[in-house]
Design a protein around this motif. Structure first.
Motif, PDB file in Angstrom:
ATOM      1  N   HIS A 133     -23.757  -5.319  46.428  1.00  0.00           N
ATOM      2  CA  HIS A 133     -22.840  -4.571  47.282  1.00  0.00           C
ATOM      3  C   HIS A 133     -22.761  -3.097  46.850  1.00  0.00           C
ATOM      4  O   HIS A 133     -22.758  -2.195  47.679  1.00  0.00           O
ATOM      5  N   HIS A 163     -19.242  -1.833  57.959  1.00  0.00           N
ATOM      6  CA  HIS A 163     -18.105  -0.917  57.784  1.00  0.00           C
ATOM      7  C   HIS A 163     -17.666  -0.220  59.063  1.00  0.00           C
ATOM      8  O   HIS A 163     -16.571   0.333  59.118  1.00  0.00           O
ATOM      9  N   HIS A 178     -24.247   0.490  48.894  1.00  0.00           N
ATOM     10  CA  HIS A 178     -23.447   1.709  49.079  1.00  0.00           C
ATOM     11  C   HIS A 178     -24.126   2.921  48.447  1.00  0.00           C
ATOM     12  O   HIS A 178     -23.872   4.055  48.837  1.00  0.00           O
ATOM     13  N   HIS A 207     -11.400  -1.127  50.700  1.00  0.00           N
ATOM     14  CA  HIS A 207     -12.847  -0.871  50.775  1.00  0.00           C
ATOM     15  C   HIS A 207     -13.294  -0.513  52.198  1.00  0.00           C
ATOM     16  O   HIS A 207     -14.358   0.068  52.385  1.00  0.00           O
ATOM     17  N   HIS A 216     -25.818  -1.374  55.769  1.00  0.00           N
ATOM     18  CA  HIS A 216     -24.498  -1.892  55.417  1.00  0.00           C
ATOM     19  C   HIS A 216     -23.385  -1.251  56.250  1.00  0.00           C
ATOM     20  O   HIS A 216     -22.312  -1.823  56.401  1.00  0.00           O
TER      21      HIS A 216
HETATM   22 ZN    ZN Z   1     -19.161  -2.366  51.605  1.00  0.00          ZN
END
Ligand code: ZN
Length: 310
Positions: A128, A145, A132, A225, A141
């Motif tokens: 993860h 988001h 990022h 997050h 990813h």
């Molecule tokens: Zn994330």
């Protein structure tokens, strides 16, 4: 798999017929076990969201849910088509050939199970952080988001390419670690459950949240997050155990604007047609710039005129 096919006699000790029977049952029924747990936990969290929502949703739920769940169906088909044996198949092959640390150095089954689940969770945490940090992976990813709201369907919303990458990393981990078939299924079911729970738009008593997040990632912890603020996005990477963020210094308690005031999503991609409709979501990794969320693309303010740069 038979006991005499194992390379070391020591491994026969925990390979009782009942254990073998259980392993075989779990491997054969893995798709049904996964589907039943997904439906059961989905129903529970969905009901909880209706009874005690944490925030008011900002875009209509019907189209969003159709897109997010459409992505789940597509990802399931892609995975079953590309990897019909799935992660449990890799674990079974590793056990039969004696590959992986836990197959070479057998431990008590209960200890091996706890270690395997924790190690798989740590790998997910590292993965993860990686998606990022690396700009090309952030492109994939950011589909997760870019959701304009945060609820249990956000937890299942990933681009198919990220899902395939994730599966390949899981295969490599299983080959190195050698977890049992049962450990792999338990990990996948638990991760699926905690992911729906901690993406849930659900309200927990504050004291319970504070107590629970010493062990597990709670909805309030993971919501940080999904903030539009990049420093908040780059914190609380855990999906399951809260330990990793506390240990590696990426833990953040609450969002600055509070859970009601914070904005969910990412900058530059806020058009519902782009981020809440399936075609737009599939194309999102290939559109626009990487944006400053990727760690090495972050913009820093210019130093004070005439002053020292910090
Ligand atoms: Zn994330």
């Amino acid at each position: 798999m038979t006991c005499h096919s194992k390379p070391h006699p020591a491994q026969c000790a925990d390979s009782q017929p009942e254990t073998l029977h259980l392993e075989q049952f779990v491997q054969t029924h893995e798709p049904a076990i996964r589907l039943a747990s997904f439906i059961g936990i989905f129903a529970l969290v969905a009901l909880w969201e209706l009874m005690a929502p944490r925030r008011a949703l900002t875009v209509p739920k019907t189209a969003r849910w159709a897109s997010n769940l459409g992505l789940v169906v597509l990802n399931t088909l892609v995975l079953r088509l590309l990897f019909p044996a799935a992660a449990v198949g890799v674990a079974a092959v590793a056990a039969e050939r004696g590959w992986g640390l836990l197959n070479i150095y057998p431990l008590h089954p209960a200890l091996a199970l706890v270690l395997a689940v924790a190690a798989l969770d740590l790998v997910i945490w590292v993965q993860h952080v990686l998606v990022h940090a690396v700009p090309a992976l952030w492109r994939l990813h950011r589909v997760h988001h870019a959701d304009l709201d945060y609820d249990l369907t956000t937890g299942a919303r990933f681009h198919p390419l990220e899902i395939v990458l994730s599966m390949l990393i899981k295969f490599a981990t299983i080959l190195v670690l050698g977890p049992s078939v049962v450990a792999v299924v338990i990990f996948e079911v638990v991760l699926n459950a905690t992911s729906m729970f901690n993406h849930g738009n659900v309200r927990l008593p504050i004291a319970l949240d504070r107590w629970l997040r010493w062990v597990l990632v709670t909805p309030d912890m993971h919501r940080v997050h999904h903030s539009i603020e990049d420093d908040e996005t780059n914190s609380n990477f855990g999906f399951n155990l809260s330990l990793w963020d506390r240990l590696f210094g990426t833990y953040r308690n609450q969002p600055r604007a509070g859970h009601q005031g914070m904005t969910i999503g990412i900058r530059d991609h806020r058009d519902p047609r782009e981020v809440d409709r399936l075609p737009g979501m599939l194309a999102l990794p290939f559109r626009g710039a990487v944006t400053g969320y990727a760690i090495n693309r972050r913009q820093w303010p210019d130093p004070m005129p005439g002053g020292e740069s910090q």
